[in-house]
Every structure is written in structure tokens, then in C-alpha cells.
Write a protein that holds these residues in place. Structure first.
Motif, mmCIF file in Angstrom:
data_model
loop_
_atom_site.group_PDB
_atom_site.id
_atom_site.type_symbol
_atom_site.label_atom_id
_atom_site.label_comp_id
_atom_site.label_asym_id
_atom_site.label_seq_id
_atom_site.Cartn_x
_atom_site.Cartn_y
_atom_site.Cartn_z
ATOM 1 N N GLN A 299 -2.585 -0.698 2.615
ATOM 2 C CA GLN A 299 -1.302 -1.395 2.732
ATOM 3 C C GLN A 299 -0.890 -2.010 1.399
ATOM 4 O O GLN A 299 0.273 -1.946 0.996
ATOM 5 N N ASN A 300 -1.862 -2.616 0.709
ATOM 6 C CA ASN A 300 -1.574 -3.189 -0.605
ATOM 7 C C ASN A 300 -1.127 -2.114 -1.594
ATOM 8 O O ASN A 300 -0.245 -2.348 -2.430
ATOM 9 N N LEU A 301 -1.743 -0.936 -1.490
ATOM 10 C CA LEU A 301 -1.372 0.167 -2.373
ATOM 11 C C LEU A 301 0.067 0.598 -2.117
ATOM 12 O O LEU A 301 0.839 0.815 -3.053
ATOM 13 N N TYR A 302 0.461 0.706 -0.859
ATOM 14 C CA TYR A 302 1.844 1.063 -0.529
ATOM 15 C C TYR A 302 2.819 -0.007 -1.042
ATOM 16 O O TYR A 302 3.898 0.315 -1.552
ATOM 17 N N ASP A 303 2.434 -1.281 -0.913
ATOM 18 C CA ASP A 303 3.286 -2.369 -1.399
ATOM 19 C C ASP A 303 3.510 -2.251 -2.909
ATOM 20 O O ASP A 303 4.642 -2.369 -3.396
ATOM 21 N N ILE A 304 2.424 -2.014 -3.623
ATOM 22 C CA ILE A 304 2.516 -1.896 -5.081
ATOM 23 C C ILE A 304 3.441 -0.740 -5.463
ATOM 24 O O ILE A 304 4.275 -0.856 -6.372
ATOM 25 N N PHE A 427 10.645 -1.530 3.500
ATOM 26 C CA PHE A 427 11.623 -2.557 3.872
ATOM 27 C C PHE A 427 11.141 -3.964 3.501
ATOM 28 O O PHE A 427 11.705 -4.959 3.964
ATOM 29 N N LEU A 428 10.069 -4.019 2.668
ATOM 30 C CA LEU A 428 9.554 -5.277 2.110
ATOM 31 C C LEU A 428 9.070 -6.253 3.185
ATOM 32 O O LEU A 428 9.015 -7.456 2.946
ATOM 33 N N LEU A 429 8.717 -5.740 4.361
ATOM 34 C CA LEU A 429 8.248 -6.612 5.433
ATOM 35 C C LEU A 429 6.922 -7.279 5.072
ATOM 36 O O LEU A 429 6.726 -8.468 5.320
ATOM 37 N N THR A 430 6.006 -6.511 4.496
ATOM 38 C CA THR A 430 4.712 -7.096 4.117
ATOM 39 C C THR A 430 4.873 -8.092 2.983
ATOM 40 O O THR A 430 4.135 -9.076 2.901
ATOM 41 N N ALA A 431 5.852 -7.847 2.121
ATOM 42 C CA ALA A 431 6.104 -8.795 1.026
ATOM 43 C C ALA A 431 6.562 -10.134 1.579
ATOM 44 O O ALA A 431 6.093 -11.200 1.148
#
Length: 438
Positions: A299-304, A427-431
Motif C-alpha cells: 500500500q505504501n508503494l502504491y501511495d509513493i 484518490f488519495l484516500l490513504t494519504a
């Protein structure tokens, strides 16, 4: 960089991966700046028509060079990571397979050329460039250094090769040389990289003379990688088919304009490759030791990937008119194309990260299906949009097909969870979750 004590977190390993990634990024950014500045001069020197002819030949050969790689690079990293003592057998087998594929591509390219040739592009250009796949066989050395998390050595080779290539091309420009010399310069780039890889490998006390070919291992690697071979071809199709179709349907001039936009848009695609190649060993370790941490790292990789790609796309969109102020006036029409095409990178970033998950989980066949969907859709959209909108239509077709290809995994139950994770990042939900948790 020092982090507080976190259960399961290895500070030493993190620093190792961060340093490796940072060195790669620094080298690639330096190389990118040099390539872009020289590329602008080449485009201005050749003009849109000849620039389209040159890149038409390069893209045509790139379709076949993708097959010659056999999809072995990441599998080689995985094998070396799992069996480091079998280094010479693994590298020797993968190298021999890639050499045979590279040699086979040369007559295949000729046969394909006889069936369909590019408008106004002499075959001699294609013949010279057809050795690309053979020289790229030495990229297997890159896989070795990735497995050792020592990609800084490859970075040094790439920077040196980029500087040499830039000098040669600038000499050709100032010498007012004909188009054929830039074709020679293009294939020489791959040759210098191959030589550089050999030199740095030998300096580390290794020798390709110790490499051994193992037929059993070759069959095993081929059984794993054949979906990625076809997938590589499909990836090349939906990355390059827009340029070839534009070349044929509108003309070399249109491709010349479009290629400048694609060059700027795709020049940063090295970023996800570097991030993934540097972090892939850590992700594999988490998969082995801690499933929960494995999912969190993905998940962190996708965010980055989303953060990098969105920021870059936004910056390039705003700067597109300024960028094309560096070109001759005949290229001005490519600025809107760049402003649209650059957003495709978001899905390239996410797709690159997700492909590593598929490799780790042995879902390689789904990679083939996904890229096939993207390639077919791209061709159909180009057939519809290019006659009406030219290069702008090709850019729109690319953006749509990249999006559909990346998120087509939502249709597969086994992969739907990963698709949802990517949507959360997109969609920046995890951010927002991370911000509000603080």
C-alpha cells in the motif's frame, strides 16, 4: 535518516535500500537532464520530418527488442535473491537465452519489414537498429547488482554512457551530419552500455567467463516468463503503437511532433522502475516473514507511486508551453499533446508496482491479460481518434488505455484487493487517512 523504534522495522536495511534508491535516482535524473537537452537540439537540427523518420525506425525495432528481453530481468533478480550461491548458473543461463532471442529478432525484423515498411524510412536504418536486442542481453548484469542492492555501480555506467552519447550527438549536430549518422549514434548507445556493464562486473571481481548455461534452469525460467514475454510485446505495442499509427496515418511530420511530447512524458518512467527494483527485495522479505507488513508495504508503494506521478504530471502540464519555447516554432503544436499524455504516467507508475506483486505471487498470466487489453484498446482508440484529432487523439487514446489496463485487475477476484488498494492511493484516500491519524 533515523526512525524511532518500530516493531519489525530494520533501520540498517532501510538505510541500505534508501541509499541504493537515492543513488539510482540521482544518476537517472542527471542522465535525464542531459538526454532532454541534447534531444531538443537533435529535434531542432533534424526537423519534424526527419525526426519522425528516425524515431519511426527506433520505435519499430523497440517492439521486437521487448520480446528479446524474454521478461527475464525481474525473474533473475528473484532467483539471485533466493539462490545467491547459484549466481554464475543463473546469470549464464539468462544471458544465453537473451542472446539467442536477440539474434533471432534480426531476421524476424527483416521478414516483418518485407510485409510492411514504414513510409519513407530506408531499411538500412532498421537493420542497424535491429542489433539493439543483442546488445541489451548484457542488461542481465544490471539484475545482478539489483539483487545485491548495489545499483550505484550500474548508475555510474549509465551516467558515463549518457555523457559519451551526448558528446557524440552534439558533435554530429555541430558537424551538420546527415540523418544516417544519428541512426549509428542510437545503436552505439546500446553498445557502450553493454561494454560498461562488462567493465563494472569485472571490476567487482566477477567474470562472465564463469557463467554457465543450465538447460533445466532455462526451461524453468521460460515456463515462468513466457507470459511476460508476450506481455512485454503487448506493453511495447500500447506504448509505441500510437507513434507508428500516427506515422502511417498522418505522416512522419506528425510523428516527429508527437515523439517530442512522448519523450518528455515518458522520460520519467525510470522512477517507478528504480523505486520498485530497489524496494523489491524488502517486499519479498516482508512476504516471507510478516504477511501484514507485506500488505502495508505494498500500500505504501502504491501511495509513493501516485504522489510522485501526480506532482510530476501537474508540473509538466503547467510548464508545457515553456518547454516548447525551447524548440523550433514547427514543434509548438505538441504542447497540448504533452499536457494530456503526461497524465498517463500515473497508471504506468501504479502498473509497474502492481506487476511486482504479480511476480511475487506467481500471477504472471494476469499480467499478459492486462497488457493485452490495454494494447487492443489503444489500437482501437487510435483508429478512431487519430483521423479526427491527429497527435492529440493519440495522446487521449494512450491515457484511456493505460487507465483501463491498470485497473482491469478489478475484474479478477484474486487481484481485486490490489485493485482497491491502488484506487485508494489514486484518490488519495490513504494519504488523508495518514493525515487525520496524526
Amino acid at each position: 535518516m533515523k526512525f524511532p523504534a518500530i516493531k519489525g522495522f530494520d533501520q540498517t536495511a532501510f538505510n541500505k535500500y534508501l541509499k541504493n534508491t537515492g543513488m539510482l535516482m540521482f544518476g537517472k535524473i542527471g542522465s535525464l537532464v542531459i538526454k532532454m537537452l541534447v534531444g531538443i537540439q537533435i529535434a531542432n537540427h533534424l526537423g519534424a520530418f526527419n525526426y519522425g523518420i528516425l524515431n519511426g525506425a527506433i520505435v519499430y525495432v523497440a517492439l521486437f527488442a521487448a520480446v528479446a528481453s524474454l521478461g527475464l530481468d525481474q525473474f533473475t533478480v528473484k532467483e539471485l535473491h533466493a539462490y545467491p550461491k547459484e549466481r554464475d548458473r543463473i546469470l549464464g543461463t539468462a544471458f544465453a537465452m537473451k542472446v539467442m532471442a536477440g539474434l533471432l529478432c534480426i531476421p524476424v525484423i527483416y521478414i516483418a519489414w518485407q510485409l510492411h515498411d514504414l513510409e519513407k524510412t530506408p531499411y538500412i536504418y532498421v537493420l542497424i537498429l535491429s542489433f539493439t536486442g543483442l546488445f541489451q542481453s548484457f542488461n542481465i548484469i544490471d539484475s545482478y547488482f539489483q539483487s545485491e542492492v548495489q545499483s550505484k555501480y550500474i548508475m555510474q555506467v549509465q551516467i558515463a554512457a549518457t555523457l559519451l552519447a551526448a558528446i557524440i550527438k552534439l558533435v554530429l549536430i555541430f558537424g551538420n551530419c546527415a540523418l544516417i549518422w544519428f541512426v549509428y549514434a542510437s545503436i552505439f548507445d546500446f553498445l557502450t552500455l553493454a561494454i560498461g556493464y562488462l567493465i563494472v562486473y569485472n571490476r567487482k571481481g566477477r567474470s562472465i567467463g564463469q557463467w554457465k548455461f543450465d538447460r533445466i534452469l532455462a526451461k524453468r525460467l521460460m515456463s515462468f516468463s513466457w507470459p511476460l514475454i508476450i506481455s512485454g510485446l503487448m506493453v511495447s505495442l500500447y506504448m509505441y503503437i500510437d507513434q507508428l499509427m500516427l506515422h502511417e496515418m498522418v505522416g512522419p511530420d506528425a510523428q516527429g511532433l508527437y515523439t517530442t511530447a512522448v519523450t518528455f512524458s515518458s522520460a520519467w518512467y525510470f522512477v517507478p522502475t528504480i523505486i520498485v527494483s530497489s524496494l523489491f527485495p524488502a517486499i519479498l522479505n516482508a512476504r516471507r516473514d510478516d504477511p501484514a507488513r507485506y500488505q502495508k508495504r505494498l500500500q505504501n508503494l502504491y501511495d509513493i507511486m501516485v504522489w510522485f506521478s501526480m506532482l510530476f504530471a501537474l508540473g509538466v502540464t503547467i510548464a508545457a508551453p515553456v518547454i516548447y519555447g525551447l524548440f523550433n516554432k514547427e514543434y509548438a503544436g505538441a504542447a497540448p499533446i504533452l499536457a494530456i499524455h503526461v497524465w498517463s504516467g500515473i497508471f504506468v507508475f501504479l502498473g509497474t508496482a502492481n506487476t511486482q506483486y504479480m511476480i511475487a505471487e506467481n500471477f504472471n498470466k494476469f499480467t499478459f491479460v492486462r497488457t493485452t487489453i490495454g494494447a487492443i484498446l489503444n489500437v482501437l482508440l487510435n483508429l478512431w481518434l487519430i483521423p479526427h484529432m491527429g497527435g492529440l487523439g493519440a495522446a487521449i487514446a494512450t491515457l484511456i488505455s493505460y487507465f483501463v489496463s491498470t485497473f482491469s485487475i478489478l475484474l479478477v477476484p484474486k487481484l481485486r484487493g490490489q485493485g482497491i488498494m491502488m484506487l485508494k492511493s489514486l484518490f488519495l484516500l490513504t494519504a488523508f487517512q495518514k493525515i487525520f491519524k496524526r
